[in-house]
Design a protein around this motif. Sequence first.
Motif, PDB file in Angstrom:
ATOM      1  N   LEU A  39       0.850  -1.203   0.000  1.00  0.00           N
ATOM      2  CA  LEU A  39       0.000   0.000   0.000  1.00  0.00           C
ATOM      3  C   LEU A  39       0.875   1.239   0.000  1.00  0.00           C
ATOM      4  CD1 LEU A  39      -2.905  -0.625   2.554  1.00  0.00           C
ATOM      5  CD2 LEU A  39      -2.888  -0.970   0.095  1.00  0.00           C
ATOM      6  N   MET A  40       1.956   1.179   0.795  1.00  0.00           N
ATOM      7  CA  MET A  40       2.862   2.327   0.883  1.00  0.00           C
ATOM      8  C   MET A  40       3.567   2.553  -0.451  1.00  0.00           C
ATOM      9  SD  MET A  40       2.623   3.653   3.857  1.00  0.00           S
ATOM     10  CE  MET A  40       1.389   3.121   5.055  1.00  0.00           C
ATOM     11  N   ILE A  41       4.176   1.493  -0.976  1.00  0.00           N
ATOM     12  CA  ILE A  41       5.014   1.629  -2.168  1.00  0.00           C
ATOM     13  C   ILE A  41       4.187   1.867  -3.441  1.00  0.00           C
ATOM     14  CG2 ILE A  41       6.581   0.349  -3.710  1.00  0.00           C
ATOM     15  CD1 ILE A  41       7.776  -0.931  -1.216  1.00  0.00           C
ATOM     16  N   ASN A  42       3.042   1.221  -3.542  1.00  0.00           N
ATOM     17  CA  ASN A  42       2.286   1.278  -4.794  1.00  0.00           C
ATOM     18  C   ASN A  42       1.158   2.313  -4.825  1.00  0.00           C
ATOM     19  OD1 ASN A  42       2.973  -2.063  -4.590  1.00  0.00           O
ATOM     20  ND2 ASN A  42       3.679  -0.900  -6.334  1.00  0.00           N
ATOM     21  N   ILE A  43       0.732   2.774  -3.662  1.00  0.00           N
ATOM     22  CA  ILE A  43      -0.365   3.753  -3.663  1.00  0.00           C
ATOM     23  C   ILE A  43       0.041   5.055  -2.971  1.00  0.00           C
ATOM     24  CG2 ILE A  43      -2.763   4.213  -3.002  1.00  0.00           C
ATOM     25  CD1 ILE A  43      -3.309   1.221  -3.069  1.00  0.00           C
ATOM     26  N   ILE A  44       0.483   4.932  -1.723  1.00  0.00           N
ATOM     27  CA  ILE A  44       0.674   6.141  -0.920  1.00  0.00           C
ATOM     28  C   ILE A  44       1.928   6.922  -1.333  1.00  0.00           C
ATOM     29  CG2 ILE A  44       1.086   6.935   1.454  1.00  0.00           C
ATOM     30  CD1 ILE A  44      -0.941   4.807   2.357  1.00  0.00           C
ATOM     31  N   TYR A  45       3.003   6.197  -1.610  1.00  0.00           N
ATOM     32  CA  TYR A  45       4.247   6.873  -1.989  1.00  0.00           C
ATOM     33  C   TYR A  45       4.116   7.601  -3.333  1.00  0.00           C
ATOM     34  CZ  TYR A  45       9.210   7.236  -3.278  1.00  0.00           C
ATOM     35  OH  TYR A  45      10.430   7.674  -3.704  1.00  0.00           O
ATOM     36  N   PRO A  46       3.672   6.937  -4.397  1.00  0.00           N
ATOM     37  CA  PRO A  46       3.587   7.662  -5.680  1.00  0.00           C
ATOM     38  C   PRO A  46       2.557   8.796  -5.684  1.00  0.00           C
ATOM     39  CG  PRO A  46       2.748   5.407  -5.904  1.00  0.00           C
ATOM     40  CD  PRO A  46       3.373   5.505  -4.551  1.00  0.00           C
ATOM     41  N   THR A  47       1.426   8.599  -5.020  1.00  0.00           N
ATOM     42  CA  THR A  47       0.406   9.653  -5.055  1.00  0.00           C
ATOM     43  C   THR A  47       0.845  10.864  -4.232  1.00  0.00           C
ATOM     44  OG1 THR A  47      -0.815   8.530  -3.279  1.00  0.00           O
ATOM     45  CG2 THR A  47      -1.566   8.142  -5.530  1.00  0.00           C
ATOM     46  N   SER A  48       1.531  10.615  -3.106  1.00  0.00           N
ATOM     47  CA  SER A  48       2.001  11.762  -2.313  1.00  0.00           C
ATOM     48  C   SER A  48       3.171  12.440  -3.019  1.00  0.00           C
ATOM     49  CB  SER A  48       2.378  11.337  -0.888  1.00  0.00           C
ATOM     50  OG  SER A  48       3.407  10.374  -0.895  1.00  0.00           O
ATOM     51  N   ASP A  49       4.026  11.657  -3.684  1.00  0.00           N
ATOM     52  CA  ASP A  49       5.140  12.260  -4.433  1.00  0.00           C
ATOM     53  C   ASP A  49       4.627  13.190  -5.529  1.00  0.00           C
ATOM     54  OD1 ASP A  49       7.409  11.384  -3.168  1.00  0.00           O
ATOM     55  OD2 ASP A  49       8.319  10.629  -5.019  1.00  0.00           O
ATOM     56  N   ALA A  50       3.544  12.804  -6.155  1.00  0.00           N
ATOM     57  CA  ALA A  50       2.979  13.648  -7.210  1.00  0.00           C
ATOM     58  C   ALA A  50       2.578  15.012  -6.653  1.00  0.00           C
ATOM     59  CB  ALA A  50       1.768  12.959  -7.839  1.00  0.00           C
ATOM     60  N   LEU A  51       2.212  15.043  -5.359  1.00  0.00           N
ATOM     61  CA  LEU A  51       1.843  16.320  -4.738  1.00  0.00           C
ATOM     62  C   LEU A  51       3.096  17.057  -4.252  1.00  0.00           C
ATOM     63  CD1 LEU A  51      -1.266  15.113  -2.687  1.00  0.00           C
ATOM     64  CD2 LEU A  51      -1.244  16.141  -4.953  1.00  0.00           C
ATOM     65  N   PHE A  52       4.013  16.319  -3.606  1.00  0.00           N
ATOM     66  CA  PHE A  52       5.241  16.956  -3.109  1.00  0.00           C
ATOM     67  C   PHE A  52       6.006  17.635  -4.256  1.00  0.00           C
ATOM     68  CE2 PHE A  52       5.323  13.564   0.411  1.00  0.00           C
ATOM     69  CZ  PHE A  52       4.884  14.450   1.385  1.00  0.00           C
ATOM     70  N   TYR A  53       6.060  16.954  -5.405  1.00  0.00           N
ATOM     71  CA  TYR A  53       6.883  17.437  -6.517  1.00  0.00           C
ATOM     72  C   TYR A  53       6.039  17.971  -7.662  1.00  0.00           C
ATOM     73  CZ  TYR A  53      10.302  15.037  -3.722  1.00  0.00           C
ATOM     74  OH  TYR A  53      11.084  14.641  -2.670  1.00  0.00           O
ATOM     75  N   ILE A  54       4.892  18.522  -7.335  1.00  0.00           N
ATOM     76  CA  ILE A  54       3.971  19.007  -8.362  1.00  0.00           C
ATOM     77  C   ILE A  54       4.622  20.048  -9.274  1.00  0.00           C
ATOM     78  CG2 ILE A  54       2.952  20.746  -6.802  1.00  0.00           C
ATOM     79  CD1 ILE A  54       0.268  20.280  -8.221  1.00  0.00           C
ATOM     80  N   GLU A  55       5.590  20.789  -8.717  1.00  0.00           N
ATOM     81  CA  GLU A  55       6.241  21.844  -9.510  1.00  0.00           C
ATOM     82  C   GLU A  55       7.101  21.304 -10.654  1.00  0.00           C
ATOM     83  OE1 GLU A  55       7.473  25.850  -7.177  1.00  0.00           O
ATOM     84  OE2 GLU A  55       8.136  23.963  -6.282  1.00  0.00           O
ATOM     85  N   ARG A  56       7.577  20.046 -10.477  1.00  0.00           N
ATOM     86  CA  ARG A  56       8.475  19.480 -11.491  1.00  0.00           C
ATOM     87  C   ARG A  56       7.823  19.400 -12.857  1.00  0.00           C
ATOM     88  NH1 ARG A  56      11.324  14.382  -8.410  1.00  0.00           N
ATOM     89  NH2 ARG A  56      12.623  15.629  -7.015  1.00  0.00           N
ATOM     90  N   ALA A  57       6.514  19.173 -12.866  1.00  0.00           N
ATOM     91  CA  ALA A  57       5.768  19.194 -14.130  1.00  0.00           C
ATOM     92  C   ALA A  57       4.473  19.938 -13.819  1.00  0.00           C
ATOM     93  CB  ALA A  57       5.497  17.778 -14.609  1.00  0.00           C
ATOM     94  N   ALA A  58       4.615  21.238 -13.660  1.00  0.00           N
ATOM     95  CA  ALA A  58       3.474  22.053 -13.226  1.00  0.00           C
ATOM     96  C   ALA A  58       2.254  21.811 -14.116  1.00  0.00           C
ATOM     97  CB  ALA A  58       3.867  23.518 -13.245  1.00  0.00           C
ATOM     98  N   PRO A  59       1.131  21.466 -13.507  1.00  0.00           N
ATOM     99  CA  PRO A  59      -0.070  21.180 -14.295  1.00  0.00           C
ATOM    100  C   PRO A  59      -0.582  22.419 -15.029  1.00  0.00           C
ATOM    101  CG  PRO A  59      -0.573  21.231 -11.941  1.00  0.00           C
ATOM    102  CD  PRO A  59       0.905  21.310 -12.063  1.00  0.00           C
ATOM    103  N   LYS A  60      -0.930  22.220 -16.289  1.00  0.00           N
ATOM    104  CA  LYS A  60      -1.429  23.352 -17.084  1.00  0.00           C
ATOM    105  C   LYS A  60      -2.788  23.033 -17.690  1.00  0.00           C
ATOM    106  CE  LYS A  60       3.203  24.929 -18.338  1.00  0.00           C
ATOM    107  NZ  LYS A  60       3.933  23.733 -17.852  1.00  0.00           N
ATOM    108  N   THR A  61      -2.868  21.879 -18.325  1.00  0.00           N
ATOM    109  CA  THR A  61      -4.108  21.542 -19.026  1.00  0.00           C
ATOM    110  C   THR A  61      -5.116  20.886 -18.078  1.00  0.00           C
ATOM    111  OG1 THR A  61      -3.370  19.318 -19.535  1.00  0.00           O
ATOM    112  CG2 THR A  61      -2.753  21.047 -21.102  1.00  0.00           C
ATOM    113  N   GLU A  62      -6.314  20.741 -18.577  1.00  0.00           N
ATOM    114  CA  GLU A  62      -7.371  20.048 -17.832  1.00  0.00           C
ATOM    115  C   GLU A  62      -6.925  18.621 -17.485  1.00  0.00           C
ATOM    116  OE1 GLU A  62     -10.786  20.732 -15.958  1.00  0.00           O
ATOM    117  OE2 GLU A  62      -9.904  22.167 -17.360  1.00  0.00           O
ATOM    118  N   ALA A  63      -6.268  17.987 -18.460  1.00  0.00           N
ATOM    119  CA  ALA A  63      -5.808  16.604 -18.245  1.00  0.00           C
ATOM    120  C   ALA A  63      -4.748  16.558 -17.133  1.00  0.00           C
ATOM    121  CB  ALA A  63      -5.235  16.044 -19.544  1.00  0.00           C
ATOM    122  N   ASP A  64      -3.852  17.551 -17.125  1.00  0.00           N
ATOM    123  CA  ASP A  64      -2.832  17.621 -16.070  1.00  0.00           C
ATOM    124  C   ASP A  64      -3.502  17.719 -14.693  1.00  0.00           C
ATOM    125  OD1 ASP A  64      -0.917  17.774 -18.087  1.00  0.00           O
ATOM    126  OD2 ASP A  64      -0.660  19.950 -17.912  1.00  0.00           O
TER     127      ASP A  64
END
Length: 135
Positions: free
Chosen positions: A29-54
């Motif tokens: 649960l940690m490695i496959n769900i919680i870690y990647p989803t939280s990383d996407a928030l921690f590092y949101i700036e690395r690929a700053a969302p622009k489009t609706e899909a982002d």
Amino acid sequence: MRLIAFVLLAAAAVAQAPSYQNIGTMSQLMINIIYPTSDALFYIERAAPKTEADWNLVKNNALTLAESGNLLLMPGRVREGEWAADTKMMIDVATLAFKAAQAKDMQKILDLSEDLSNSCIKCHLKYRPGYGRGK
Ligand code: HEC
């Protein structure tokens, strides 16, 4: 007669009530769900969302993270002590991140980073084997 039929129906309904099935281990649960989803928030700036899909991806991650807290509270996973309170902290921060994603507010998500990271650490210090005590 009618009462007996009712009791039998009620008993059948109880017997068929779906039950939880724990598929992943805590580590998964940690490695496959919680870690990647939280990383996407921690590092949101690395690929700053622009489009609706982002932004939809950001929403997916925040909502998955928030709901994954419920997985930590399932029978067979929930533990004694402060587990539930620590989990609630993670759920609450991720819920705020989900709302920020709905509002397309990247700064708000960045502002939540520290609270989110603290919610992981708080539980890990107590429940993650070997964590914070040196390896
Ligand atoms: C309520 C408790 C709790 C919360 C909240 C929590 N974790 Fe964990 N985490 C654990 C436990 C317990 C383990 C040890 C799992 C095991 O090895 O069995 C763990 C392990 C991990 C691991 C290592 C998994 C491995 O096997 O290598 C990672 C990565 C991880 N957590 C990430 C996170 C992140 C990121 C957050 C916050 C967004 C978080 N966790 C929030 C309890 C929690």
